[in-house]
Write a protein that holds these residues in place. Structure first.
Motif, PDB file in Angstrom:
ATOM      1  N   ARG A  53       0.817  -1.215  -0.008  1.00 39.77           N
ATOM      2  CA  ARG A  53      -0.044   0.075   0.071  1.00 39.77           C
ATOM      3  C   ARG A  53       0.889   1.190   0.079  1.00 39.77           C
ATOM      4  O   ARG A  53       0.444   2.230  -0.753  1.00 39.77           O
ATOM      5  CB  ARG A  53      -1.099  -0.046   1.242  1.00 39.77           C
ATOM      6  CG  ARG A  53      -1.956   1.209   1.365  1.00 39.77           C
ATOM      7  CD  ARG A  53      -2.818   1.132   2.475  1.00 39.77           C
ATOM      8  NE  ARG A  53      -3.737   1.881   2.443  1.00 39.77           N
ATOM      9  CZ  ARG A  53      -3.704   3.138   3.069  1.00 39.77           C
ATOM     10  NH1 ARG A  53      -2.670   3.306   3.593  1.00 39.77           N
ATOM     11  NH2 ARG A  53      -4.967   4.098   3.029  1.00 39.77           N
ATOM     12  N   PRO A  96      -7.817  -0.491  -4.501  1.00 37.56           N
ATOM     13  CA  PRO A  96      -7.421  -1.918  -3.952  1.00 37.56           C
ATOM     14  C   PRO A  96      -8.324  -3.033  -4.519  1.00 37.56           C
ATOM     15  O   PRO A  96      -9.395  -2.751  -4.984  1.00 37.56           O
ATOM     16  CB  PRO A  96      -7.451  -1.885  -2.546  1.00 37.56           C
ATOM     17  CG  PRO A  96      -8.270  -0.696  -2.308  1.00 37.56           C
ATOM     18  CD  PRO A  96      -8.413   0.115  -3.462  1.00 37.56           C
ATOM     19  N   TYR A 144      -2.848  -3.325  -4.443  1.00 40.76           N
ATOM     20  CA  TYR A 144      -3.027  -1.884  -4.482  1.00 40.76           C
ATOM     21  C   TYR A 144      -2.666  -1.161  -6.132  1.00 40.76           C
ATOM     22  O   TYR A 144      -1.557  -1.228  -6.338  1.00 40.76           O
ATOM     23  CB  TYR A 144      -2.344  -1.174  -3.515  1.00 40.76           C
ATOM     24  CG  TYR A 144      -2.819  -1.586  -2.010  1.00 40.76           C
ATOM     25  CD1 TYR A 144      -3.892  -1.052  -1.432  1.00 40.76           C
ATOM     26  CD2 TYR A 144      -2.268  -2.811  -1.319  1.00 40.76           C
ATOM     27  CE1 TYR A 144      -4.440  -1.348  -0.364  1.00 40.76           C
ATOM     28  CE2 TYR A 144      -2.573  -2.999  -0.278  1.00 40.76           C
ATOM     29  CZ  TYR A 144      -3.885  -2.190   0.646  1.00 40.76           C
ATOM     30  OH  TYR A 144      -4.055  -3.043   1.546  1.00 40.76           O
ATOM     31  N   THR A 203      -4.440  -8.733  -1.138  1.00 41.41           N
ATOM     32  CA  THR A 203      -5.044  -7.588  -1.871  1.00 41.41           C
ATOM     33  C   THR A 203      -3.681  -6.937  -2.508  1.00 41.41           C
ATOM     34  O   THR A 203      -2.535  -7.057  -2.371  1.00 41.41           O
ATOM     35  CB  THR A 203      -5.082  -6.426  -0.637  1.00 41.41           C
ATOM     36  OG1 THR A 203      -6.345  -7.063   0.229  1.00 41.41           O
ATOM     37  CG2 THR A 203      -5.477  -5.129  -0.993  1.00 41.41           C
ATOM     38  N   LEU A 258      -6.146   5.375  -5.511  1.00 43.68           N
ATOM     39  CA  LEU A 258      -5.846   4.141  -5.359  1.00 43.68           C
ATOM     40  C   LEU A 258      -6.997   3.175  -5.346  1.00 43.68           C
ATOM     41  O   LEU A 258      -8.160   3.743  -4.746  1.00 43.68           O
ATOM     42  CB  LEU A 258      -5.429   4.207  -3.673  1.00 43.68           C
ATOM     43  CG  LEU A 258      -4.332   3.137  -3.323  1.00 43.68           C
ATOM     44  CD1 LEU A 258      -3.183   3.057  -4.142  1.00 43.68           C
ATOM     45  CD2 LEU A 258      -4.055   3.125  -1.872  1.00 43.68           C
TER      46      LEU A 258
END
Length: 135
Positions: A71, A92, A101, A99, A90
């Motif tokens: 992130r 995600p 990003y 996850t 952003l």
């Protein structure tokens, strides 16, 4: 004999006006609801992403610029693009519990405009880009 003084009743105090709510100078009135069967569709509400950014409506044209499981790295790229004047955000995506990003720029109404901006980002920021539809 005492003189009779004609006393007039004192006037009632006027009520104070209610203070008006302050509105920002650039505030826009709320859009009117479109009646059922109307031609105009209200805009889909934007949702916030994990980066605190508004997510464009599903299907909107966007430029994919970067993707990382970090992130922090994605936020650095997003902020670099924003500093350069791009509408970066952003986005995600979680697949199989992991996850990723994504950094995207947009949305765009027309594909040709998105292509021009994608090429500019490639030249200016040395980042790979591709135009896709937001999810």
């Amino acid at each position: 004999n005492a003189a009779v003084v004609d006393k007039k009743p004192e006037p009632k105090p006027k009520p104070e006006p209610k203070p008006k709510e302050a509105k920002p100078k650039d505030a826009k009135p709320a859009p009117a609801a479109t009646p059922a069967g109307g031609k105009d569709k209200p805009a889909a509400p934007k949702t916030k992403t994990a980066g605190g950014d508004p997510e464009p409506a599903v299907g909107a044209l966007v430029i994919q610029v970067f993707a990382s499981p970090s992130r922090e790295e994605a936020l650095k790229i997003r902020d670099r693009l924003r500093t350069g004047g791009e509408k970066a955000y952003l986005s995600p995506s979680t697949v199989n519990g992991k996850t990723l990003y994504r950094v995207r720029v947009g949305p765009f109404k027309k594909r040709d405009r998105a292509d021009v901006v994608a090429k500019k980002i490639q030249r200016t920021y040395k980042l790979d880009t591709w135009v896709t539809q937001g999810t």
